[in-house]
Motif scaffolding. Structure first.
Motif, PDB file in Angstrom:
ATOM      1  N   ILE A  32      70.224  43.628  35.606  1.00  0.00           N
ATOM      2  CA  ILE A  32      68.880  44.325  36.233  1.00  0.00           C
ATOM      3  C   ILE A  32      69.363  45.083  37.469  1.00  0.00           C
ATOM      4  O   ILE A  32      68.697  46.328  37.472  1.00  0.00           O
ATOM      5  N   VAL A  33      70.123  44.673  38.212  1.00  0.00           N
ATOM      6  CA  VAL A  33      70.716  45.310  39.506  1.00  0.00           C
ATOM      7  C   VAL A  33      71.298  46.858  39.066  1.00  0.00           C
ATOM      8  O   VAL A  33      71.221  47.735  39.629  1.00  0.00           O
ATOM      9  N   GLY A  34      71.929  46.642  37.818  1.00  0.00           N
ATOM     10  CA  GLY A  34      72.453  47.918  37.357  1.00  0.00           C
ATOM     11  C   GLY A  34      71.464  48.940  36.900  1.00  0.00           C
ATOM     12  O   GLY A  34      71.655  49.982  37.372  1.00  0.00           O
ATOM     13  N   TRP A  35      70.681  48.627  36.312  1.00  0.00           N
ATOM     14  CA  TRP A  35      69.455  49.365  35.764  1.00  0.00           C
ATOM     15  C   TRP A  35      68.708  49.928  37.097  1.00  0.00           C
ATOM     16  O   TRP A  35      68.507  51.250  37.274  1.00  0.00           O
ATOM     17  N   HIS A  36      68.562  49.016  38.035  1.00  0.00           N
ATOM     18  CA  HIS A  36      67.764  49.368  39.196  1.00  0.00           C
ATOM     19  C   HIS A  36      68.427  50.539  40.137  1.00  0.00           C
ATOM     20  O   HIS A  36      67.892  51.460  40.573  1.00  0.00           O
ATOM     21  N   TYR A  37      69.955  50.116  40.117  1.00  0.00           N
ATOM     22  CA  TYR A  37      70.686  51.179  40.940  1.00  0.00           C
ATOM     23  C   TYR A  37      70.512  52.481  40.207  1.00  0.00           C
ATOM     24  O   TYR A  37      70.422  53.557  40.712  1.00  0.00           O
ATOM     25  N   LEU A  38      70.600  52.726  38.748  1.00  0.00           N
ATOM     26  CA  LEU A  38      70.462  53.989  38.027  1.00  0.00           C
ATOM     27  C   LEU A  38      69.254  54.532  38.270  1.00  0.00           C
ATOM     28  O   LEU A  38      69.042  55.727  38.549  1.00  0.00           O
TER      29      LEU A  38
ATOM     30  N   SER B 246      63.745  48.080  35.124  1.00  0.00           N
ATOM     31  CA  SER B 246      64.847  47.510  35.111  1.00  0.00           C
ATOM     32  C   SER B 246      64.872  46.325  34.190  1.00  0.00           C
ATOM     33  O   SER B 246      65.634  46.101  33.390  1.00  0.00           O
ATOM     34  N   ILE B 247      63.796  45.814  34.058  1.00  0.00           N
ATOM     35  CA  ILE B 247      63.313  44.525  33.141  1.00  0.00           C
ATOM     36  C   ILE B 247      63.557  45.213  31.779  1.00  0.00           C
ATOM     37  O   ILE B 247      64.163  44.748  30.707  1.00  0.00           O
ATOM     38  N   VAL B 248      62.851  46.343  31.445  1.00  0.00           N
ATOM     39  CA  VAL B 248      62.773  47.134  30.139  1.00  0.00           C
ATOM     40  C   VAL B 248      64.343  47.405  29.890  1.00  0.00           C
ATOM     41  O   VAL B 248      64.800  47.332  28.795  1.00  0.00           O
ATOM     42  N   GLY B 249      65.094  47.673  30.802  1.00  0.00           N
ATOM     43  CA  GLY B 249      66.578  47.930  30.641  1.00  0.00           C
ATOM     44  C   GLY B 249      67.285  46.829  30.100  1.00  0.00           C
ATOM     45  O   GLY B 249      68.138  46.570  29.449  1.00  0.00           O
TER      46      GLY B 249
ATOM     47  N   TYR C 263      58.880  41.382  30.369  1.00  0.00           N
ATOM     48  CA  TYR C 263      60.322  41.166  29.525  1.00  0.00           C
ATOM     49  C   TYR C 263      59.791  40.973  27.942  1.00  0.00           C
ATOM     50  O   TYR C 263      60.420  41.326  27.005  1.00  0.00           O
ATOM     51  N   TRP C 264      58.695  40.056  27.899  1.00  0.00           N
ATOM     52  CA  TRP C 264      58.463  39.672  26.731  1.00  0.00           C
ATOM     53  C   TRP C 264      57.831  40.607  25.740  1.00  0.00           C
ATOM     54  O   TRP C 264      57.975  40.755  24.647  1.00  0.00           O
TER      55      TRP C 264
END
Lengths: 321, 104
Positions: free
Chosen positions: A19-25, A42-45, A241-242
């Motif tokens: 999540i943090v990775g996507w958020h950073y991106l 980020s959740i979608v990621g 998420y779901w």
């Protein structure tokens, strides 16, 4: 740390990393780090990473489904043997014989419960990550105090991601209830669509006769209740998420049914017709043994057995989802 | 051993049986039919609890769950049979002591 906490620790760590990775991106490409949509994306990621990791399992599943047609005459034989016998012992003997036959032929339509079980800890892990963040506490890994605070206070259309329908019922905001209800409706609709696609189109005629198949259909009517429960009791972030996971499943199933349907099924016949119309029909004999399908597609190749056809046409299918 | 004492010894497995029956009724149908083995994992566990008791039942169930994965061969996999037993299984799946039937 309690027992469940210990088990979930590595999962939470990995979830936070993703999540943090996507958020950073997303922040890097210019989205505001503190708004809801960045966190929802980020959740979608996270869903994309998890479901992509599960693709090999689905490919394996599809491959074994394709092998099902080779053994469908044997399956039919067993079904004929027990035709009209509805008592418990005959049913059991029939399931037993069917399973033994699958093993003998090295294939099975079932994937074991592992693909489902794998997703459950992720779900609980995400739940505890969200819960933790909503208390404004730093996570176990990369979710620092600042990020947790941002996550906890992120709002989408005026609804905080960590709020549940139940919270909102008592002290608002009403947007939470609207979004949760919308997600439940969309999830139910997509689930119905996916299941109906599978059960009515992508199932061979032999399977349709089996008691297992009839049981499978009950699923259709139980799952919406689970979504309602989740929509009411779990935070919005979890429902996102779901929901995303559901949409992924729907699209994946759509591609599979269209591009590599189960031989002998309705979808298979439709695909053969489509290919024929385009003049691209190559392998027509795959469905011949499964009897009772489209009227005109197969006469020409009748004498060729499936082994030869396979040799003629090696690797005609590939995973494309 | 008196019937009361043997029934008391059966309590742990009967609690497990009760949980499994509930699981099989409520949660199992959600998954649909996915098991690569016959009988399914939950049914295997139920039978293991009934015939081997709680501890061995847990052990057998754990081993079965590890066996059952997408790459396993599947097929028929019954609970190992027990040599002799003076237990009786009720129609709801619970186990009761039944020493007098032994002679039959």
């Amino acid at each position: 740390m309690d027992f469940i906490g210990t088990i979930l620790w590595p999962i939470r760590w990995a979830i936070e990393l993703i999540i943090v990775g996507w958020h950073y991106l997303f922040t890097f490409i210019g989205l505001d780090p503190n708004v809801g949509i960045t966190w929802v994306l980020s959740i979608v990621g996270l869903v994309v990473v998890v479901r992509a990791a599960l693709i090999p399992l689905f490919v394996k599943q599809i491959k074994s489904q394709r092998r099902m047609m080779e053994i469908s005459p044997k399956l039919k034989k067993i079904q004929d043997k027990y035709k009209g016998k509805k008592d418990q012992f005959s049913r059991e003997a029939m399931s037993r014989e069917t399973m033994a036959m699958y093993k003998e032929n090295g294939t099975s339509p079932f994937s074991s419960c592992m693909p489902i079980l794998v997703q459950m800890p992720i779900f609980f892990g995400l739940f505890s990550v969200l819960r933790n963040a909503s208390d404004d506490k730093a996570g176990v890994g990369l979710l620092t105090q600042n990020l947790a605070h941002s996550f906890a206070n992120a709002e989408i259309l005026g609804a905080p991601l960590n709020a549940t329908f139940m919270d909102a019922l008592n002290n608002g905001p009403w947007q939470v209830m609207v979004i949760a209800a919308t997600l439940v409706i969309l999830m139910t609709a997509s689930q119905f669509y996916t299941q109906l696609q599978i059960t009515s189109k992508n199932v061979s005629d032999e399977t349709k006769e089996s008691p297992m198949y009839k049981q499978q259909r009950i699923l259709l009517y139980i799952i919406p209740f689970m979504f309602v429960f989740s929509g009411v009791a779990f935070p919005l972030g979890l429902n996102f998420y779901w929901f995303t996971s559901n949409v992924w499943a729907m699209v994946q199933q759509f591609i599979i049914i269209r591009q590599m349907p189960t031989p002998g099924s309705e979808a298979y016949r439709l695909r053969q017709q489509r290919l024929e119309r385009k003049g691209k029909l190559e392998v027509t004999d795959e469905g011949t043994e499964t009897s009772g399908q489209g009227p005109r597609s197969n006469q020409r190749q009748q004498p060729m057995n499936s082994k030869r056809a396979k040799k003629k046409n090696p690797g005609s299918t590939g995973p494309n989802s | 051993m008196s019937a009361v004492a043997s029934n008391a010894l059966l309590i742990p497995r009967n609690i497990a049986v009760g949980l499994l029956v509930i699981y099989r009724f409520l949660i199992s149908p959600l998954y649909g039919d996915v098991c690569r083995y016959y009988p399914s994992c939950s049914r295997y566990s139920l039978e293991a609890m009934q015939s081997h008791g709680f501890l061995r039942g847990v052990w057998l169930t754990a081993r079965r769950l590890i066996r059952c994965h997408p790459w396993s061969a599947g097929g028929i996999d019954d609970v190992p049979e027990r040599a002799s037993s003076d237990l009786r299984v009720t129609k709801h799946g619970f186990v009761v002591a039944h020493p007098h039937r032994k002679a039959q």
